[in-house]
Write a protein that holds these residues in place. Structure first.
Motif: not given
Ligand SMILES: [Mg+2]
Ligand SMILES: Nc1ncnc2c1ncn2[C@@H]1O[C@H](COP(=O)(O)OP(=O)(O)O)[C@@H](O)[C@H]1O
Lengths: 318, 257
Positions: B47, B89, B180-181
């Motif tokens: 991140t 995220q 992000d994820e």
């Molecule tokens: Mg992360």
């Protein structure tokens, strides 16, 4: 856009009701109270654009109100300039000052604008009070002329009622248009999440500055209308207490709500009229209201209540 | 390889937070229209790397070039205008706004209406607004949320919020999309849909950098994988090689190296 159309209908209904009121009410006192409600609505709306929509707090909004009032008073009385020329000067002054106060403070995330405007409001009030040769000092500024267009003067309460509410209605419409546009969406996005707004391409500092300058312009217009209604202004009207009163109007009436500004302004104009004891405890009551809202509904009354409602619904769903 | 052949070139960047070296002299580059996976255990610095690339904070040292141009000194919103899009995220939607409005904010850099314009509503701006709404609905349709356009975004189930955030990021017409994820919190069906969406995004000419813990998804969709561990790049290569890389296994399973 659909919302704007609905809003336009609401504005028509409101305009009709205001016209009827303006024509039917004979009592000068009632007309005056309603004129002040109109002026306060414009003030509350100006702050709501900044605070309710963009989430930026100004604790010195009465200073812009005062700058509007004093600029027109000085130009039209001391210098005999037409109020219609004093008006753009007043609005421009307020906008320029807002730009210089807002530029450094709005670059940062957080409550820097609140702190900056708090100090600014106090300084401006001291200037109103102490610069006696120009502002008349603590005893005030007298002899402000009425507004005239050719031989038509806004010198009766009824005429002024229509002028003020015409202006308010005009701003109801343009504020709604701004809110429902790309700009309004960017402002609400900043309110919901400043980092996320930047991450999708919103120049957050610039947007906040623009709305702050617009907000100051509207507040100074309210000051202009105020000065030419009562012909006499004094520093007390534009003090820190007045700034807090505007914040309270927005918070009580409803953040991010154009009609909420009308509600908040009406309540806070009428309460001191109805309850004379209110005046003695005014600051305390505002403090209390703001404190309770900050503690229990930090997002403001409207949003806070909606959140509580939605959370309870979500819990019930589970 | 010249860096100009790459859409994004990360050149030995480092970033520390206090005593934590979140990113430690990391370099890699993305070729246009590739899908690259960025993997690594929690706290590896994935991140942080996204935040560096999107200009949220500058690297302590090293350089990041986007389309051959250094991003240093550019504001976050400027980079979006240049073609950098991202998702978060922890989904960060504009919660008080509708699903459609969220995507419309995503179109901010592709539209121009200002305060004066919004008040006067010139024909050009009315047309711009109409086009923006059409485009937003197309994007919602792309992620399968068109029917929910007028719902409040915070009312959507979590998985759909992720899809909405994806649509919002696509609205700025990015050349490079950082995810992000995106599959975190999605069920298997939703994860499959997401995989297809990512493939389809690449077919539209968008380069993707994907942080993801779902190994099946990563191995299936990515052309290349970069592995981070404690701020350092420990491996880079095609999925097959990465899967059998000892250092990677050690980082994930915590075996001593
Ligand atoms: Mg992360
Ligand atoms: N803004 C920040 N301030 C302080 N420390 C941070 C910050 N962002 C990340 N870190 C630290 O940097 C390290 C890497 O975090 P992160 O990039 O979030 O990892 P990942 O996304 O790979 O799980 C962690 O130790 C984390 O605590």
């Amino acid at each position: 856009m659909i919302r704007t159309d609905k809003h336009l209908i609401a504005c028509f209904v409101f305009a009709a009701a205001a016209t009827a009121t303006g024509l039917l009410v004979e009592n000068a006192y009632y007309l005056q109270v309603m004129i002040f409600i109109g002026i306060n609505t414009l003030l509350a709306l100006s702050l709501n654009m900044l605070m309710g929509y963009a989430g930026q707090i100004s604790l010195g909004h009465a200073a812009f109100y005062g700058i509007g009032a004093y600029t027109t008073a000085i130009l039209s009385t001391t210098y005999n300039i037409s109020p219609w020329l004093a008006l753009p000067a007043a609005v421009f002054t307020a906008m320029a000052i807002a730009y210089f106060v807002g530029r450094p403070t709005l670059r940062l995330t957080g409550y820097y604008l609140a702190m900056g405007t708090l100090g600014f409001g106090i300084i401006v009030n001291i200037i109103f009070r102490e610069w006696r040769s120009v502002t008349g000092g603590a005893s005030g500024f007298v002899g402000i002329p009425p507004l005239e267009i050719g031989s038509f003067a806004f010198d009766t309460d009824r005429r002024y009622f229509f002028l003020v509410w015409g202006v308010v209605l005009f701003f109801f419409i343009i504020c709604r248009r701004i809110i429902d546009s790309r700009v309004g969406r960017a402002l609400r996005a900043i309110h919901d999440g400043e980092h996320a707004a930047a991450a999708v391409g919103v120049d957050t500092a610039k947007m906040k500055l623009k709305i702050f300058v617009l907000s100051a312009a509207m507040a100074s217009l309210a000051g202009f209308l105020y000065a030419h209604q009562i012909f006499f202004i004094s520093p007390g009207t534009f003090s820190f207490l007045a700034s807090i009163r505007i914040v309270t109007m927005v918070v009580i009436g409803g953040m991010a709500s154009i009609w909420g500004s009308l509600l908040g302004a009406s309540l806070l104009t009428l309460l001191p009229e109805w309850l004379h004891a209110f005046a003695d405890y005014e600051m305390m009551i505002y403090g209390l209201v703001l404190m309770l809202v900050m503690i229990f509904l930090p997002q403001g009354l409207t949003r806070g209540i909606l959140d509580i409602y939605e959370n309870s619904r979500k819990k019930n769903d589970k | 390889m010249t860096s100009n052949a790459h859409l994004l070139a990360i050149d030995s960047i480092s970033k520390a937070f206090g005593g934590v070296q979140a990113i430690d002299t990391v370099s890699f580059a993305l070729s246009p229209e590739s899908i690259t996976g960025l993997i690594g255990p929690n706290g590896a610095g994935k991140t942080t790397l996204f935040n560096l690339v999107t200009g949220i904070f500058p690297p302590d040292s090293g350089d990041i070039r986007f389309r051959g141009e250094s991003i240093s000194g550019k504001a976050v919103h400027e980079l979006v205008g240049m073609g950098l899009g991202r998702t978060f995220q922890n989904v960060e939607l504009f919660s008080s706004m509708s699903v459609l409005e969220n995507v419309l904010v995503g179109l901010h850099t592709r539209t121009s209406c200002g305060i004066i314009g919004s008040v006067f509503r010139t024909p050009r701006l009315v047309k711009e607004e109409r086009r923006a709404r059409e485009r937003a609905l197309e994007l919602l349709d792309f992620v399968g949320l068109a029917d929910l356009a007028h719902q409040r975004s915070s009312d959507l189930p979590f998985g759909w919020q992720r899809l909405l955030e994806l649509a919002r990021a696509l609205a700025s017409k990015p050349d490079l999309l950082l995810l992000d994820e995106p599959a975190a919190g999605l069920n298997m069906g939703e994860t499959d849909t997401l995989g297809e969406l990512i493939e389809s995004i690449r077919k539209h000419g968008i380069t993707v950098l994907l942080v993801e813990h779902d190994m099946a998804l990563t191995m299936k969709t990515c052309d290349r994988i970069v592995v981070l561990d404690r701020g350092k790049k420990i491996a880079e290569g095609p999925p097959r090689t990465i899967q059998s890389d000892e250092a990677v296994m050690a980082a994930y399973l915590g075996k001593p190296k």
